[in-house]
Design a protein around this motif. Structure first.
Motif, PDB file in Angstrom:
ATOM      1  N   LYS A 164     -12.838  -2.383  -0.776  1.00 31.61           N
ATOM      2  CA  LYS A 164     -11.508  -1.871  -1.124  1.00 31.61           C
ATOM      3  C   LYS A 164     -11.492  -1.337  -2.548  1.00 31.61           C
TER       4      LYS A 164
ATOM      5  N   ASN B 231       0.784   1.159  -8.653  1.00 27.46           N
ATOM      6  CA  ASN B 231       0.149   0.929  -7.358  1.00 27.46           C
ATOM      7  C   ASN B 231      -1.225   0.271  -7.505  1.00 27.46           C
TER       8      ASN B 231
ATOM      9  N   ARG C 227      -1.939  -7.880  -4.522  1.00 26.80           N
ATOM     10  CA  ARG C 227      -2.084  -8.023  -3.060  1.00 26.80           C
ATOM     11  C   ARG C 227      -3.392  -8.717  -2.697  1.00 26.80           C
TER      12      ARG C 227
ATOM     13  N   PHE D 110      -2.266  -3.413  -6.048  1.00 26.54           N
ATOM     14  CA  PHE D 110      -3.523  -3.688  -5.345  1.00 26.54           C
ATOM     15  C   PHE D 110      -4.099  -5.031  -5.782  1.00 26.54           C
TER      16      PHE D 110
ATOM     17  N   LYS E 168       0.863  -1.173   0.000  1.00 29.00           N
ATOM     18  CA  LYS E 168       0.000   0.000   0.000  1.00 29.00           C
ATOM     19  C   LYS E 168       0.907   1.232   0.000  1.00 29.00           C
ATOM     20  N   ASP E 169       0.639   2.179  -0.878  1.00 27.00           N
ATOM     21  CA  ASP E 169       1.466   3.385  -0.952  1.00 27.00           C
ATOM     22  C   ASP E 169       0.937   4.411   0.052  1.00 27.00           C
ATOM     23  N   ASP E 170       1.119   4.099   1.342  1.00 25.06           N
ATOM     24  CA  ASP E 170       0.553   4.924   2.409  1.00 25.06           C
ATOM     25  C   ASP E 170       1.557   5.868   3.059  1.00 25.06           C
TER      26      ASP E 170
ATOM     27  N   LEU F 290     -10.671   2.403  -3.854  1.00 24.97           N
ATOM     28  CA  LEU F 290      -9.663   2.667  -4.881  1.00 24.97           C
ATOM     29  C   LEU F 290     -10.273   3.483  -6.018  1.00 24.97           C
TER      30      LEU F 290
END
Length: 287
Positions: free
Chosen positions: A275, A80, A87, A84, A31-33, A279
């Protein structure tokens, strides 16, 4: 221009977002958090292993340079967004190493599944051999061929694990980005022809949906997928200004949430729809 500072676990900010995005190019599935936590440290060590750097967990100039030189894995989808999908199919690098590297059974109508969402129920013997023979021993290929076209079961995946059949992640990632992802992008484009006109993360949302549910639009269980097609057709009107298009496209989020009616709240697929809705909204907001 962004600086590329030394980074370690506990760091936060835009440099970490950039790091996570570049790590996702090589299969980190992060996750690009912007939070350099345990998952990002694990991904750094994973990348250092691929790059044949010392496994320090610290991001230095050499790793920044190596990551920056890596290509986008599938240019038609944002890295990203691609991460997702991977993942959701594998559970991430740590979960893959603990569970998904062995053949597994996602339940419902799935067959035995290997790698990044490669379902043996929905392939052919020739296709399976073409893709996986370069990566798996002949004995494993012969055993997995028995599951082609068949519904999976927990008993069967236990048998396969006991037999020592597993898929190294680097092989799984290669098949995913070179074959499985392009295949499902094509299937998504087939039912949603304006796919490539959408914002980056919105494209990934719809590919994730088709990856999980297939491309059929027939029947009551597919009514939201048909509704999404109608929304996309309406939003493609060249006379509409961007604000109106965004307002129309926002309704896709509601259709994704509406799909949750098909599953129990404790199931992974129910949570996946939420989710995907998140997104989609993020993709529109960034557009």
């Amino acid at each position: 221009m962004m600086d590329f500072p030394e980074l370690n676990r506990g760091d936060r900010g835009e440099a970490v977002v950039q790091l996570q995005t570049w790590l996702n190019r090589v299969g980190a599935m992060l996750k690009d958090d912007g939070d350099f936590g345990a998952a990002t440290e694990r991904a750094v060590r994973y990348a250092q292993g691929i790059a044949q750097h010392a496994s320090t967990g610290t991001v230095d100039g050499a790793l920044w340079s190596w990551l920056g030189s890596q290509p986008e894995p599938f240019p038609l989808l944002a890295t990203n967004g691609l991460a997702f999908i991977a993942r959701e199919e594998t559970g991430g690098l740590n979960y893959y190493s603990l569970h998904t590297r062995w053949p597994h059974y996602p339940a419902l109508a799935s067959g035995v599944t290997i790698g990044v969402g490669y379902d043996l129920r929905f392939t052919t013997k020739s296709e399976f051999n073409r893709l996986w023979s370069p990566h798996l021993p002949p004995s494993h290929i012969r055993e997995l061929e028995k599951d082609i076209g068949r519904k999976g079961s927990k008993t069967r995946v236990r048998e396969l694990k006991k037999a020592g059949i597993e898929v190294p992640f680097d092989k799984a990632w290669k098949v995913f980005v070179e074959h499985t992802l392009p295949e499902y992008h094509g299937k998504t484009l087939g039912i949603y022809p304006t796919l490539n006109k959408l914002p980056d993360l919105c494209r990934s949302t719809l590919v994730s949906l088709v990856f999980n549910r297939g491309s059929s639009l027939n029947g009551e269980r597919r009514r939201e997928m048909r509704a999404i097609r109608g929304i996309l057709v309406e939003a493609d009107n060249p006379s509409y200004h961007k604000k109106k298009i965004k307002m129309l496209l926002a309704d896709v989020e509601d259709e994704l949430i509406s799909m949750q009616r098909l599953w129990s709240p404790e199931t992974g697929v129910y949570k996946r729809r939420q989710k995907e809705a998140n997104l989609w909204r993020r993709g529109l907001q960034a557009w």
